[in-house]
Write a protein that holds these residues in place. Sequence first.
Motif, PDB file in Angstrom:
ATOM      1  N   GLU A   5      -0.011  32.418  11.405  1.00  0.00           N
ATOM      2  CA  GLU A   5       0.348  33.343  12.481  1.00  0.00           C
ATOM      3  C   GLU A   5      -0.527  34.583  12.430  1.00  0.00           C
ATOM      4  O   GLU A   5      -0.966  35.006  11.363  1.00  0.00           O
ATOM      5  N   THR A   7      -0.565  38.598  13.622  1.00  0.00           N
ATOM      6  CA  THR A   7       0.288  39.708  14.027  1.00  0.00           C
ATOM      7  C   THR A   7      -0.511  40.627  14.947  1.00  0.00           C
ATOM      8  O   THR A   7      -1.619  41.037  14.604  1.00  0.00           O
ATOM      9  N   HIS A   9      -0.420  44.184  17.111  1.00  0.00           N
ATOM     10  CA  HIS A   9       0.186  45.499  17.327  1.00  0.00           C
ATOM     11  C   HIS A   9      -0.415  46.087  18.594  1.00  0.00           C
ATOM     12  O   HIS A   9      -1.636  46.285  18.669  1.00  0.00           O
ATOM     13  N   CYS A  30       1.345  35.717  24.041  1.00  0.00           N
ATOM     14  CA  CYS A  30       2.509  36.597  24.010  1.00  0.00           C
ATOM     15  C   CYS A  30       2.228  37.811  24.881  1.00  0.00           C
ATOM     16  O   CYS A  30       1.091  38.087  25.251  1.00  0.00           O
ATOM     17  N   THR A  37       5.138  45.024  18.548  1.00  0.00           N
ATOM     18  CA  THR A  37       4.422  44.116  17.661  1.00  0.00           C
ATOM     19  C   THR A  37       4.923  42.706  17.915  1.00  0.00           C
ATOM     20  O   THR A  37       6.133  42.492  18.051  1.00  0.00           O
ATOM     21  N   ARG A  38       4.003  41.756  17.986  1.00  0.00           N
ATOM     22  CA  ARG A  38       4.341  40.352  18.223  1.00  0.00           C
ATOM     23  C   ARG A  38       3.553  39.464  17.267  1.00  0.00           C
ATOM     24  O   ARG A  38       2.500  39.850  16.771  1.00  0.00           O
ATOM     25  N   SER A  39       4.041  38.237  17.057  1.00  0.00           N
ATOM     26  CA  SER A  39       3.333  37.235  16.259  1.00  0.00           C
ATOM     27  C   SER A  39       2.909  36.101  17.166  1.00  0.00           C
ATOM     28  O   SER A  39       3.652  35.711  18.069  1.00  0.00           O
ATOM     29  N   LYS A  69      -5.797  38.381  10.221  1.00  0.00           N
ATOM     30  CA  LYS A  69      -4.382  38.007  10.273  1.00  0.00           C
ATOM     31  C   LYS A  69      -3.560  39.044  11.025  1.00  0.00           C
ATOM     32  O   LYS A  69      -2.456  38.778  11.454  1.00  0.00           O
ATOM     33  N   THR A  70      -4.111  40.258  11.160  1.00  0.00           N
ATOM     34  CA  THR A  70      -3.459  41.338  11.879  1.00  0.00           C
ATOM     35  C   THR A  70      -4.485  42.007  12.780  1.00  0.00           C
ATOM     36  O   THR A  70      -5.586  42.313  12.333  1.00  0.00           O
TER      37      THR A  70
END
Length: 83
Positions: A5, A7, A9, A30, A37-39, A69-70
């Motif tokens: 996943e 992440t 922001h 999304c 914040t969403r995954s 990853k973010t």
Amino acid sequence: MTKPEITFHNKSEIKVQAQIFTGRTLVGTCVAGPGETRSLPTESVRYDIYFKNGVTGWEIAHKLDSEAKTLTLSQQKGRYVIT
């Protein structure tokens, strides 16, 4: 085995749609409002991500061949910046 996943922001002042692609295949999407914040699921370690204005659908930023990853989308001097 769970899918990796990403992440996301949203530090911008608008609602943003994020879309993750591996190759030409859409694998995750999304919508996040300002400050949310969403995954997003992804199929692989490397992916392309596109950010679109949630109202108009116009692309505002993208990052190709990413391993992050973010991701954070923010506005600086009227431009959208991905960090």
